[in-house]
Structure formats: C-alpha cells, structure tokens
Design an enzyme around this catalytic site. Structure first.
Site, PDB file in Angstrom:
ATOM      1  N   THR A  18      62.604 -57.129  39.933  1.00  0.00           N
ATOM      2  CA  THR A  18      62.698 -57.604  38.551  1.00  0.00           C
ATOM      3  C   THR A  18      63.667 -58.780  38.448  1.00  0.00           C
ATOM      4  OG1 THR A  18      62.442 -55.289  37.908  1.00  0.00           O
ATOM      5  CG2 THR A  18      63.034 -56.818  36.152  1.00  0.00           C
ATOM      6  N   ARG A  22      67.572 -57.231  45.780  1.00  0.00           N
ATOM      7  CA  ARG A  22      68.730 -56.325  45.719  1.00  0.00           C
ATOM      8  C   ARG A  22      68.620 -55.287  46.802  1.00  0.00           C
ATOM      9  NH1 ARG A  22      69.596 -55.258  39.357  1.00  0.00           N
ATOM     10  NH2 ARG A  22      69.657 -57.460  38.827  1.00  0.00           N
ATOM     11  N   SER A 113      73.857 -57.179  39.348  1.00  0.00           N
ATOM     12  CA  SER A 113      73.965 -56.866  37.928  1.00  0.00           C
ATOM     13  C   SER A 113      74.829 -55.637  37.642  1.00  0.00           C
ATOM     14  CB  SER A 113      72.556 -56.715  37.361  1.00  0.00           C
ATOM     15  OG  SER A 113      72.606 -56.531  35.980  1.00  0.00           O
ATOM     16  N   HIS A 114      74.227 -54.621  37.115  1.00  0.00           N
ATOM     17  CA  HIS A 114      74.955 -53.432  36.655  1.00  0.00           C
ATOM     18  C   HIS A 114      75.054 -52.366  37.730  1.00  0.00           C
ATOM     19  CE1 HIS A 114      70.683 -53.457  36.074  1.00  0.00           C
ATOM     20  NE2 HIS A 114      70.705 -52.151  36.234  1.00  0.00           N
ATOM     21  N   LYS A 126      69.598 -64.135  43.828  1.00  0.00           N
ATOM     22  CA  LYS A 126      68.386 -64.655  43.191  1.00  0.00           C
ATOM     23  C   LYS A 126      68.492 -66.160  43.009  1.00  0.00           C
ATOM     24  CE  LYS A 126      69.550 -63.982  38.336  1.00  0.00           C
ATOM     25  NZ  LYS A 126      69.011 -63.659  37.028  1.00  0.00           N
ATOM     26  N   ASP A 277      78.176 -56.159  31.493  1.00  0.00           N
ATOM     27  CA  ASP A 277      77.916 -55.543  32.798  1.00  0.00           C
ATOM     28  C   ASP A 277      78.499 -56.345  33.958  1.00  0.00           C
ATOM     29  OD1 ASP A 277      76.136 -57.673  32.729  1.00  0.00           O
ATOM     30  OD2 ASP A 277      74.632 -56.623  33.921  1.00  0.00           O
ATOM     31  N   ASP A 279      77.496 -58.662  36.001  1.00  0.00           N
ATOM     32  CA  ASP A 279      77.366 -60.118  36.048  1.00  0.00           C
ATOM     33  C   ASP A 279      77.406 -60.756  34.661  1.00  0.00           C
ATOM     34  OD1 ASP A 279      74.897 -58.954  35.484  1.00  0.00           O
ATOM     35  OD2 ASP A 279      73.778 -60.649  36.256  1.00  0.00           O
ATOM     36  N   ASP A 281      75.624 -60.424  31.860  1.00  0.00           N
ATOM     37  CA  ASP A 281      74.478 -60.778  31.015  1.00  0.00           C
ATOM     38  C   ASP A 281      74.066 -59.673  30.047  1.00  0.00           C
ATOM     39  OD1 ASP A 281      73.426 -59.194  32.985  1.00  0.00           O
ATOM     40  OD2 ASP A 281      71.805 -60.560  33.556  1.00  0.00           O
ATOM     41  N   ARG A 282      74.511 -58.436  30.299  1.00  0.00           N
ATOM     42  CA  ARG A 282      74.165 -57.366  29.349  1.00  0.00           C
ATOM     43  C   ARG A 282      75.274 -57.161  28.328  1.00  0.00           C
ATOM     44  NH1 ARG A 282      71.151 -52.422  32.435  1.00  0.00           N
ATOM     45  NH2 ARG A 282      69.565 -53.734  33.406  1.00  0.00           N
ATOM     46  N   THR A 344      58.734 -56.491  31.259  1.00  0.00           N
ATOM     47  CA  THR A 344      60.175 -56.322  31.479  1.00  0.00           C
ATOM     48  C   THR A 344      60.704 -57.385  32.435  1.00  0.00           C
ATOM     49  OG1 THR A 344      60.027 -53.970  31.075  1.00  0.00           O
ATOM     50  CG2 THR A 344      61.864 -54.705  32.439  1.00  0.00           C
ATOM     51  N   GLU A 363      65.845 -57.370  25.281  1.00  0.00           N
ATOM     52  CA  GLU A 363      65.277 -56.208  25.942  1.00  0.00           C
ATOM     53  C   GLU A 363      66.071 -54.975  25.526  1.00  0.00           C
ATOM     54  OE1 GLU A 363      63.421 -56.776  29.962  1.00  0.00           O
ATOM     55  OE2 GLU A 363      65.316 -57.816  30.246  1.00  0.00           O
ATOM     56  N   GLU A 364      65.383 -53.838  25.586  1.00  0.00           N
ATOM     57  CA  GLU A 364      66.048 -52.584  25.224  1.00  0.00           C
ATOM     58  C   GLU A 364      67.178 -52.248  26.185  1.00  0.00           C
ATOM     59  OE1 GLU A 364      65.701 -50.078  27.616  1.00  0.00           O
ATOM     60  OE2 GLU A 364      64.432 -51.501  28.703  1.00  0.00           O
ATOM     61  N   SER A 365      67.161 -52.853  27.366  1.00  0.00           N
ATOM     62  CA  SER A 365      68.122 -52.532  28.418  1.00  0.00           C
ATOM     63  C   SER A 365      69.434 -53.298  28.221  1.00  0.00           C
ATOM     64  CB  SER A 365      67.502 -52.848  29.774  1.00  0.00           C
ATOM     65  OG  SER A 365      67.035 -54.190  29.794  1.00  0.00           O
ATOM     66  N   LYS A 376      69.868 -63.690  29.866  1.00  0.00           N
ATOM     67  CA  LYS A 376      70.473 -62.966  28.766  1.00  0.00           C
ATOM     68  C   LYS A 376      71.978 -63.181  28.847  1.00  0.00           C
ATOM     69  CE  LYS A 376      69.960 -58.674  31.345  1.00  0.00           C
ATOM     70  NZ  LYS A 376      68.703 -58.382  32.018  1.00  0.00           N
ATOM     71  N   ARG A 496      61.343 -44.692  34.370  1.00  0.00           N
ATOM     72  CA  ARG A 496      61.902 -44.823  33.026  1.00  0.00           C
ATOM     73  C   ARG A 496      60.864 -44.363  32.007  1.00  0.00           C
ATOM     74  NH1 ARG A 496      66.312 -47.603  34.545  1.00  0.00           N
ATOM     75  NH2 ARG A 496      66.160 -49.562  35.690  1.00  0.00           N
TER      76      ARG A 496
HETATM   77  C1  G1P Z   1      66.168 -53.447  34.489  1.00  0.00           C
HETATM   78  C2  G1P Z   1      65.866 -53.456  33.012  1.00  0.00           C
HETATM   79  C3  G1P Z   1      65.260 -54.785  32.616  1.00  0.00           C
HETATM   80  C4  G1P Z   1      66.200 -55.914  33.024  1.00  0.00           C
HETATM   81  C5  G1P Z   1      66.540 -55.804  34.503  1.00  0.00           C
HETATM   82  C6  G1P Z   1      67.584 -56.819  34.919  1.00  0.00           C
HETATM   83  O1  G1P Z   1      64.981 -53.625  35.225  1.00  0.00           O
HETATM   84  O2  G1P Z   1      65.009 -52.400  32.660  1.00  0.00           O
HETATM   85  O3  G1P Z   1      65.018 -54.792  31.241  1.00  0.00           O
HETATM   86  O4  G1P Z   1      65.620 -57.163  32.775  1.00  0.00           O
HETATM   87  O5  G1P Z   1      67.049 -54.501  34.788  1.00  0.00           O
HETATM   88  O6  G1P Z   1      68.784 -56.641  34.235  1.00  0.00           O
HETATM   89  P1  G1P Z   1      64.160 -52.409  35.860  1.00  0.00           P
HETATM   90  O7  G1P Z   1      65.126 -51.639  36.734  1.00  0.00           O
HETATM   91  O8  G1P Z   1      63.723 -51.549  34.722  1.00  0.00           O
HETATM   92  O9  G1P Z   1      63.029 -53.040  36.600  1.00  0.00           O
HETATM   93 ZN    ZN Z   2      73.291 -57.995  34.589  1.00  0.00          ZN
END
Ligand code: G1P
Ligand code: ZN
Length: 543
Positions: A18, A22, A113-114, A126, A277, A279, A281-282, A344, A363-365, A376, A496
């Site tokens: 996504t 990673r 990221s997180h 990336k 988070d 990096d 962005d969240r 997503t 995004e909901e995330s 983001k 999910r």
């Molecule tokens: C998750 C989140 C998605 C977000 C991505 C990167 O991806 O659900 O919305 O863009 O992290 O931060 P997923 O693990 O669901 O593929």
């Molecule tokens: Zn992030």
C-alpha cells in the site's frame, strides 16, 4: 573514480505494498537487499543525468545506515544533487513539501509509518514522484519487475557524509545538501492557516496537548505549536524522535496513543489533544473527553474549510478511500462539489489533486490531507482544527455534535485482526466472494443486503483500473460492512473489517459507536465465518 558495479542476485519479495516496500529490519540487512531495491527504483524511473532527489526518513532504526547507502548509490547513478533532511529526518508530508517546493525529480522516503521500529522491527522505503506523491502503481509495478531480474547495482566507495550539520558536501561529484527538515514545511503551514488567530486562542487559555509518540513530528510540533504559535512549554510530549519510538507502536489511535488518551480523558483535561504517527502523516483528534473519528474529521474540515485562509476560495472536490465513512459525501453534496471514492492508499488521490479535481482527501485510518502536498499530513490536520476552533470559539465536542445534527451521524468502527495465518485470512475472503449471490437480498434483522462486490476503481484521470480492493456488503439503508486484507503488514496477514451505519435521528447521536454498530458486527462475524476460520475470538485493535 571509485564507482563500482556490483553483481547481485534478485530477491523475489520486493513487491511494494500500500505504501512502499516494508519488511523487518533483518530482511533489509540481508546482503544487497536494500541496494537491489534502490537500484530497481533508479533503473525504473530513469532520471536524466544530474537530476535532484529528496531523501529523508522518520528516524527509525536503520534510517541512518540506509541514507548513507542511498547517497552513495545516487552519486554512482549520475544524480546531480540530493537534498537530505538534517539527521536523516524528514516527515513524509515534509518530504512531499520539499519535492514540490524545489521541483525535484522525486524523492526517497524511509519509513514504515506507524509500525514499530528497532533492530527486529519494521523498516520501509518508498519512492515519491515529482508531484511529491507516492509513485503510481505503474511505477511501483515497474520497480517490482526490475527487482526480479536485477543483475547489478552501482555504488561509490566514499566516506559517510556528515548528516548532523546543515550545509553542502560533495560526494563523487554529486552535491549533498543537508537541509533543515522543518523550515520549508512550517512556512507552508503559515501560508495556509491563520497563525495569528491560533496564537490568540492559545494566549487566551485554550490548552492543547500534542503527542509526537517519540516519532518524527516531535521537532515539527515543537517548532510550530510551541515556537511559532506560543503553546505552553510541554504542550508537545514525547517530542524527541527515537529509533525504536520508545518501544511503542507509533500509531495515533485510542489503543496506542494511550499516554495522550489518559490525559484527554483525565481530570483537568486540556481542550484539544492530537497525536501523529511514526512518519508524521497520520493524525488523531481529541477534544476534552471526546474522540473525533477520522471519517468525521474529514467531513468537518470540509464543511468548515473556508474558515482557513488557504481554503477560503472553497474546495474543488473531496476524495475518500472506499472504506472511509460517507460522512464527507454528505458535505460534498451540500456544497455541490464532487466526491470521489478511491481504493485504500494515498497514491490514488494524487491524480485527482494533480488534475485539480479535489482539494481535500482522507482515509478512515487517521489520514487527512489536501492538495498543499501529495501525502496525508498529520500536523496540517491539527493546525486546520486549531484554525477552526479559533474562529468558531466552541469546544471540539460542540462542533462535532452540531455537524451531526446538520448532516446526520455515520457511526463507524474498524476491527483489525492482525498477524493471522495467511491461508486463514485468504480463506475468509474467498468464502465471502463465493457468497455474493447467496447474500444478495438476504435479510438479517433490520438489515437487508442490497449488493455485494469486490471494489474496483477506474481512475477518472488516466483510466487505469485497480481491481479487488476490498469486499463490500452494502445494505438497503446504506449501511456497509467491508472486508479487506492489509497491504502494509509484515507478519502473516491482517484482516480489516470496516463497519458503518448512518443515523439521521439526532436523538440517537449520543450512542456509543460500538453499541450502535452491534448488530452489524454480529452480521459481519456470521457471514464471514471469521471466528471459525481464523480461530480468533476478538480483534487485535478496534478503532
Ligand atoms: C493502511 C491503511 C491505509 C493507509 C496505509 C498507509 O494500509 O489502512 O488507509 O493508506 O496504511 O498509511 P493497509 O494496511 O490497510 O493496506
Ligand atoms: Zn504514516
């Protein structure tokens, strides 16, 4: 010249997910693993000789080593210049900002990221294109294809570059410019929001708490919130980026941002709380004893956008990822602007923003952003909220409740089942796909299934098609259950389950989301056979 061409063997698992590639740190530390992927990027993007790149990361374990390797490879591959954040630090939105501001060819961002960091935890890489956004699927597919046949990479033998002082260095003829990671980004924020109004709000006793979660946004939040906006010292907590994020999970949600949640739900809680988070962005937004869902936050920012100077002309449109609640759609309808539903992942928003079709997306995330960059942006969302609060002079809770009263409330929750055996998770998805016909028209209590499908998206700008982006079960009243496999996990599979129910009756808006969604949750478990198929009684995380 000390440039070497090193023979190598391909690895078969370098498919970007996504958000980039990673893997666990030890995977990246295998001989030539990082080098193969970086050379695959360089081979695929085919930048002209002398091109400029941006380079930085979230400071997690292996960030510094990776930066040195990438710099030496960039020099050996004919790049003219690399802008690198001091200490190897650049938040993801700041990297996007720098790519755009200096019109570089692209950038490489090091982050998972997180996900947790440390010697046995996650690392990631990336590539972002010249628009500042994550490479499109066409590019990531090309990188993956290249990684499967790669036979050699180029690197120069040179001493490591000092990353801790600002300034310019030369590496085999390539210029390395170590830049302040914060200043360009902070300037952009000042151009979008009414800093004077926010300063006045904070000076008037409005108390905020920002949790940087020992991650990259610490220096950004200190500079902007405490420095430029005058928030009380200590308003930013966990502000020093650590390689292992203090052993925590740098994901701003009610489960992992527990330090902040305790403060915001404690006695004498501040008026506004937020976290970002690994990096940067969240974002998570909290009021005094109050949580704002990310889907509601997007809708609210859209409804109030013109209160911020950078958006006073209004919005071109809104985009949200498919699993994100339809709260923003209602605002878009009221504003008479288009609302796009994308798969997503942030990469799908880029084309829409480049074409001027949308201004805000989310995004909901816990991801919200706008066309100011192509990622983001956690701190941007926080500043947007502060700008709105400064103008409206109401509490977070009052603003959200008014919004629900006007538009109705989209109750929303996501259940994550992490680290499942891959076969079991695939089994749930396959079983659901095989049930589409049988489910359609079936009634479950007050809910009747109107349609089921596997979400497919045709990009309205370049007509590219992305299939199998999540299973949707949509009910006749618009409620939805969505099943999707994560594309960012590094251990087994993460399933999910996204749940959404719309409620127009304001006498029911006070309900707890879990209460309001209980029936849908039971249906989700029943139709997916999730418990028997995975052996999991409970989700790992509920957001
Ligand atoms: C998750 C989140 C998605 C977000 C991505 C990167 O991806 O659900 O919305 O863009 O992290 O931060 P997923 O693990 O669901 O593929
Ligand atoms: Zn992030």
């Amino acid at each position: 010249m000390t440039i070497r061409t090193v023979p190598t063997q391909p690895y078969s698992d370098q498919k970007p997910g996504t958000s980039g590639l990673r893997k666990k740190v030890p995977v990246f530390q295998q001989p030539n693993y990082l080098e193969n992927f970086v050379q695959s990027i360089f081979d695929s993007i085919a930048a002209p000789t002398g091109a400029t790149l941006v380079l930085g990361g979230d400071g997690r374990y292996y960030n510094r080593q990776a930066i040195q390797i990438i710099l030496k490879m960039a020099a050996a591959n004919g790049y003219g210049k690399v802008l690198v954040g001091r200490g190897g630090i650049l938040s993801t939105p700041a990297a996007s900002c720098v790519i755009r501001k200096y019109q570089t060819y692209g950038g490489i961002i090091l982050s998972a990221s997180h996900n947790p960091g440390g010697p046995t935890e996650d690392f990631g890489i990336k590539y972002n294109s010249s628009n500042g956004g994550p490479a499109t699927e066409t590019v990531t597919e090309a990188i993956y294809a290249q990684s499967k046949t790669i036979a050699e990479y180029r690197i120069c033998d040179a001493a490591d570059v000092g990353l801790d002082e600002l300034g310019s260095f030369t590496l085999e003829g390539m210029q390395v410019e170590v830049i302040d990671p914060v200043s360009d980004y902070a300037e952009l924020m000042e151009s979008l929001f009414d800093f004077a109004a926010i300063r006045a709000l904070l000076a008037g006793g409005f108390r905020i708490q920002f949790d940087a979660m020992h991650a990259v946004n610490g220096p950004y939040a200190r500079d902007i919130l405490e420095g430029r906006l005058g928030a009380a010292a200590g308003s930013v907590m966990n502000a020093i980026p650590l390689e292992d994020f203090g052993g925590g999970h740098p994901d701003p949600n009610l489960t992992y941002a527990h330090d902040l949640v305790e403060i915001m739900y404690g006695d004498d809680a501040p008026d506004f709380g937020a976290a970002s988070d690994g990096d940067g962005d969240r974002n998570m937004i909290l009021g005094h004893h109050f949580f704002v869902t990310p889907s509601d936050s997007l809708a609210l920012l859209a409804a109030n956008a013109t209160l911020a100077p950078g958006y006073k002309q209004g919005l071109a449109g809104i985009a949200r990822s498919m699993p994100t609640s339809a709260a923003a759609d209602r605002v878009a309808a009221a504003l008479n602007i288009p609302c796009y539903e994308t798969p997503t992942g942030w990469k799908f928003f880029g084309n829409l923003m480049d074409a001027g079709r949308v201004t805000l997306c989310g995004e909901e995330s816990f991801g919200t952003g706008s066309s100011h960059v192509r990622e983001k942006d956690g701190l941007w969302a926080v500043l947007f909220w502060l700008n709105i609060l400064a103008v409206r002079k109401q509490s977070v809770e009052a603003i959200v409740r008014e919004h629900w009263a006007q538009y109705g409330r989209n109750f929303y929750s996501r259940y994550d089942y992490e680290a499942l055996p891959t076969e079991a998770a695939n089994g749930v998805m396959a079983y659901l796909r095989a049930s589409f016909a049988a489910l359609t028209g079936t009634a479950f209590g007050k809910y009747t299934v109107q349609m089921c499908d596997d979400f497919s998206y045709t990009d309205p700008v370049d007509a590219s098609v992305s299939r199998a982006q999540g299973i949707r079960i949509i009910f006749t009243d618009g409620s939805r259950i969505i099943f999707r496999l994560s594309g960012t996990g590094t251990e087994g599979a993460t399933l999910r389950v996204y749940l959404e129910a719309y409620e127009s009756d304001s006498s029911r808006h006070h309900l707890d989301a879990q209460q309001a969604l209980a029936e849908l949750i039971a249906i989700a478990l029943q139709v997916s056979e999730l418990r028997v198929r995975t052996g999991r009684e409970q989700p790992t995380v509920i957001t």
